[in-house]
Motif scaffolding. Structure first.
Motif, PDB file in Angstrom:
ATOM      1  N   ARG A 254       0.986  -1.224  -0.012  1.00  0.00           N
ATOM      2  CA  ARG A 254       0.029   0.079  -0.067  1.00  0.00           C
ATOM      3  C   ARG A 254       0.854   1.155  -0.172  1.00  0.00           C
ATOM      4  O   ARG A 254       0.394   2.350   0.448  1.00  0.00           O
ATOM      5  N   GLU A 255       2.215   0.988  -0.708  1.00  0.00           N
ATOM      6  CA  GLU A 255       3.042   2.279  -0.374  1.00  0.00           C
ATOM      7  C   GLU A 255       2.567   3.495  -1.010  1.00  0.00           C
ATOM      8  O   GLU A 255       3.057   4.602  -0.592  1.00  0.00           O
ATOM      9  N   SER A 258      -2.643   6.560   1.192  1.00  0.00           N
ATOM     10  CA  SER A 258      -2.507   7.590   1.999  1.00  0.00           C
ATOM     11  C   SER A 258      -3.177   6.703   3.466  1.00  0.00           C
ATOM     12  O   SER A 258      -4.218   6.339   3.515  1.00  0.00           O
ATOM     13  N   PRO A 259      -2.368   6.544   4.565  1.00  0.00           N
ATOM     14  CA  PRO A 259      -2.841   5.895   5.591  1.00  0.00           C
ATOM     15  C   PRO A 259      -3.916   6.600   6.405  1.00  0.00           C
ATOM     16  O   PRO A 259      -4.920   5.971   6.771  1.00  0.00           O
ATOM     17  N   PHE A 262      -6.970   5.829   4.131  1.00  0.00           N
ATOM     18  CA  PHE A 262      -7.375   4.140   4.584  1.00  0.00           C
ATOM     19  C   PHE A 262      -8.075   4.219   5.724  1.00  0.00           C
ATOM     20  O   PHE A 262      -9.229   3.624   5.972  1.00  0.00           O
ATOM     21  N   PHE A 263      -7.375   4.970   6.793  1.00  0.00           N
ATOM     22  CA  PHE A 263      -8.340   5.071   8.079  1.00  0.00           C
ATOM     23  C   PHE A 263      -9.631   5.603   8.184  1.00  0.00           C
ATOM     24  O   PHE A 263     -10.653   5.100   8.679  1.00  0.00           O
TER      25      PHE A 263
ATOM     26  N   HIS B  16      -7.099  -3.278  12.557  1.00  0.00           N
ATOM     27  CA  HIS B  16      -7.259  -2.791  11.241  1.00  0.00           C
ATOM     28  C   HIS B  16      -6.454  -1.831  10.693  1.00  0.00           C
ATOM     29  O   HIS B  16      -6.034  -1.853   9.435  1.00  0.00           O
ATOM     30  N   GLN B  17      -5.720  -1.022  11.541  1.00  0.00           N
ATOM     31  CA  GLN B  17      -4.917   0.012  11.008  1.00  0.00           C
ATOM     32  C   GLN B  17      -3.288  -0.649  11.116  1.00  0.00           C
ATOM     33  O   GLN B  17      -2.562  -0.042  11.879  1.00  0.00           O
ATOM     34  N   TRP B  22       2.285  -1.787   5.683  1.00  0.00           N
ATOM     35  CA  TRP B  22       1.997  -0.952   4.654  1.00  0.00           C
ATOM     36  C   TRP B  22       3.053  -1.156   3.348  1.00  0.00           C
ATOM     37  O   TRP B  22       2.595  -1.177   2.326  1.00  0.00           O
ATOM     38  N   GLU B  23       4.339  -1.243   3.812  1.00  0.00           N
ATOM     39  CA  GLU B  23       5.251  -1.375   2.688  1.00  0.00           C
ATOM     40  C   GLU B  23       5.779  -2.898   2.415  1.00  0.00           C
ATOM     41  O   GLU B  23       6.739  -3.153   1.635  1.00  0.00           O
TER      42      GLU B  23
END
Lengths: 524, 75
Positions: A254-255, A258-259, A262-263, B16-17, B22-23
């Motif tokens: 998911r690079e 945007s986190p 996503f949140f 969930h977060q 992430w990478e």
């Protein structure tokens, strides 16, 4: 077999689609034989739906074109993040809504005889105006949701029947000879209309259960066949490894996502708390206990449908997808099915995609017909003015009208299924605080609810307009003074919540009689 | 028990977060990207938590209210 040998692949796929649609019509007629003729039976299946049928009909209703065509298309564009953004969050939050909202709404519906949300809110808030305000907003939000299904249905049939009848439907490119979108969409509308018209809620629940089984089974089959073709290994396991091995890191991580975005996507599944068609489905339950199976199995069913679709979407990034398909990601799954499977299987898989689409459309058509009949005609025309039979016919007439309007709107333009869906869900999610407060906050007043609804509607419209009415895909907001992206639903829901709470606190509380009806434990 | 269920649901929302995935692009079983595998497991965990909720935190007053309504309808 001679007949199939004489047909081209497009014609074979079309034949299978037509046979499937005829099966659905048969199911609608069969359901109509159990119809007792009363309004309650037509609109709520006389509260006769048990746990299994409730699970299948609720799941079929919440999983639409968005789940199959939209998820694979979005994974093709954005990668695996789409699962976390919408599917796993939905698994948690949808069940939360069924558990905390659905069961309670069902109990009040059963106790006080509600069929629609407006009836509940009118009663709970002692205000006729709340119903009048909520009605057009719910209709406006359901229409894009309906359009999703009708548009996706037409697009899928067109994509799968290319080359079927070049003399009758000449066109440029892969669509040459395909059943055009306007005809495919029309076909989907007519079939859904017929089984909803004759079968009412029972026909809808049966058709949903049947279609849910069809799209889940065929989804797994699609996954197996496409994995085998794309991975091209000696064993299925090897094919799976090969297929994912070719995918670029951009799609397996998911690079680029945007986190914060996503949140904030987590708020979107709250929309099921305010879906009017789901409200009606909840009221069909035989008992409150019938909800248990839906609450538990819903997240697991979501994983069964979404994981294969997301994998197919990222695998598609390694395939030679024509630019015309790349620019319309909704067509990625149909394109892969068409080019990589035998025509017979391609026809069956198309039926599976159509099953997912139609299992949502039917409930939405029926619910709009129900709302017009209950909340407008009967409420303002007078309860005693219409017999039970007349009310059934009024609902049917409205359903025909709604199908016709949706069809005409669908012809106006074909936009991204995903984008349109997100806006629609955001609107419903913004109304979630109202239903939550109505069930759990004694202090909620009619003025508070009205303020919340108006704030949600105004904010939703302004942002939807800002996005070019859905033309800007991936539209997001930025947190002031930062580069952090958030979904528009945060702003819309925040406005609605703030307006609702502040106005409720400064207006007189609801009457004791009203509170005693909806908070009986407090009364004791 | 209701408090434990509440905490479990809150834990699902927090887990969930998964910024720590992430990478990461590792493939579990050689074919499921870890980010997708993690969230698929989260869906299964959600099913389990909701099973616990329905078993141990089902609102009994709902069943009582429903029995009353059904009796009234029959009457």
């Amino acid at each position: 077999m001679d007949l199939l040998a004489a047909m081209n692949p497009g014609q074979i796929r079309l034949l299978i689609i037509v046979v499937y649609l005829l099966l659905l019509l048969g199911l609608g007629f069969f359901a109509s034989r159990s119809f007792s003729g009363t309004r309650k039976d037509y609109l709520l299946a006389s509260h006769s739906i048990g746990p299994f049928l409730l699970l299948m009909s609720i799941f079929g209703t919440t999983m639409t074109a968005f789940a199959l065509v939209g998820s694979s298309g979005e994974a093709f564009k954005e990668g695996i993040g789409v699962y976390g953004m919408l599917a796993s969050s939905s698994g948690i939050i949808h069940s939360l809504c069924f558990f905390l909202i659905g069961v309670k709404v069902y109990t009040f519906g059963r106790k006080y005889g509600y069929t629609t949300q407006c009836q509940f809110f009118r009663d709970r808030l002692d205000s006729d105006f709340v119903g009048l305000l909520l009605f057009p907003i719910l209709v406006i939000l359901v229409v894009p949701y309906l359009l999703l299904g009708v548009m996706a249905g037409g697009a899928v049939i067109e994509a799968m029947t290319g080359g079927a009848f070049p003399d009758i439907f000449p066109a440029k490119g892969p669509a040459n000879g395909a059943v055009p979108k306007w005809l495919g969409s029309g076909l989907v509308c007519v079939v859904v209309l017929v089984y909803v018209f004759f079968g009412g809620m029972r026909g809808t629940a049966w058709a949903n259960a049947f279609q849910t089984i069809v799209f889940m089974v065929l989804g797994v089959v699609t996954f197996y066949v496409l994995a085998d073709k794309i991975g091209d290994g000696e064993t299925f396991w090897e094919s799976l490894k090969n297929a994912t091995g070719k995918v670029a890191d951009k799609y397996t991580t998911r690079e680029h996502m945007s986190p914060t975005k996503f949140f904030t996507y987590m708020l979107i599944p709250l929309s099921v708390g305010m879906f009017p068609h789901l409200f009606q489905h909840w009221l069909t339950a035989k008992s409150a206990k019938s909800f248990k199976l839906s609450v538990v199995m819903h997240p697991i069913f979501i994983a069964i449908v979404w994981v294969p679709c997301v994998l197919i979407g990222i695998w598609a990034t390694t395939q030679p997808i024509p630019p015309a398909i790349q620019s319309n990601a909704n067509k990625v799954l149909p394109f892969l099915v068409k080019t990589m499977t035998r025509p017979e299987l391609g026809g069956l898989l198309t039926a599976g995609i159509l099953a997912a689409i139609m299992s949502s459309l039917d409930s939405q058509f029926l619910c709009l017909g129900t709302m017009f009949t209950n909340d407008i005609v009967v409420h303002y025309g007078g309860k005693d003015r219409f017999s039970d039979k007349q009310q059934v016919w009024i609902a049917r007439a409205f359903i025909i009208l709604i199908v016709a309007i949706t069809y005409v709107l669908a012809l106006q333009g074909y936009r991204s299924v995903f984008t349109l869906g997100i806006w629609c869900f955001s609107g419903f999610a913004a109304l979630f605080p109202i239903v939550w407060a109505a069930l759990y906050w004694r202090r909620l007043t009619a003025a508070g609810a009205v303020s919340g609804i108006i704030a949600a509607a105004a904010c939703w419209f302004l942002l939807f307009r800002e996005s070019g009415f859905g033309k800007t895909t991936n539209f997001s907001l930025k947190i002031p003074f930062t580069e952090l992206q958030i979904m528009p639903v945060v702003a819309i829901l925040g406005c609605a919540l703030l307006a609702m709470v502040l106005t409720s606190l400064v207006t007189p509380p609801p009457s004791k009689a009203t509170l005693a009806r909806f908070f009986p434990a407090e009364k004791a | 028990m209701k408090h434990i269920i509440f905490l479990l649901v809150a834990a699902l929302l927090i887990f969930h977060q998964d910024f720590w995935n992430w990478e990461k692009s590792d493939a579990v079983f050689g074919f499921i990207p870890i980010g997708l595998f993690y969230h698929a497991c989260l869906s299964l965990a959600a099913g389990f938590v909701w099973f616990l909720a329905c078993t141990f935190a089902w609102p009994d007053e709902i069943d009582m209210a429903e029995e009353e309504s059904v009796a009234q309808e029959a009457h």
